[in-house]
Design an enzyme around this catalytic site. Sequence first.
Site, mmCIF file in Angstrom:
data_model
loop_
_atom_site.group_PDB
_atom_site.id
_atom_site.type_symbol
_atom_site.label_atom_id
_atom_site.label_comp_id
_atom_site.label_asym_id
_atom_site.label_seq_id
_atom_site.Cartn_x
_atom_site.Cartn_y
_atom_site.Cartn_z
ATOM 1 N N MET A 12 0.842 -1.192 0.000
ATOM 2 C CA MET A 12 0.000 0.000 0.000
ATOM 3 C C MET A 12 0.882 1.249 0.000
ATOM 4 S SD MET A 12 -2.902 -1.351 -0.215
ATOM 5 C CE MET A 12 -3.945 0.083 -0.074
ATOM 6 N N CYS A 13 0.269 2.369 -0.378
ATOM 7 C CA CYS A 13 0.940 3.651 -0.422
ATOM 8 C C CYS A 13 1.676 3.913 0.893
ATOM 9 C CB CYS A 13 -0.102 4.741 -0.681
ATOM 10 S SG CYS A 13 0.591 6.373 -0.884
ATOM 11 N N PRO A 14 2.906 4.339 0.805
ATOM 12 C CA PRO A 14 3.665 4.791 -0.367
ATOM 13 C C PRO A 14 4.618 3.735 -0.928
ATOM 14 C CG PRO A 14 4.831 5.487 1.592
ATOM 15 C CD PRO A 14 3.589 4.720 2.055
#
Length: 77
Positions: A12-14
């Site tokens: 998941m981000c980042p």
Amino acid sequence: MTHYRLDAHRLMCPMPVIRTQDRVAELNPGDTLEVLCTDPGALNDIPAWCRINGHEVIETKETKHEVSITVRVGEPT
């Protein structure tokens, strides 16, 4: 010019952007990197990172379960 793939599934981000940044740093100008991930936010994050850092997004694809972004490595800044 060589084509590479980066598996960033389930990150998941980042993290997809960070993994892309780390891998691009190892490549030569003109090489391409296909980033495969499951985070739909990468469709915005990776192109933004490319614009800032002088790389080119040459293709994006999105399916129900996967995002693919292909980047052409630019000259070092």
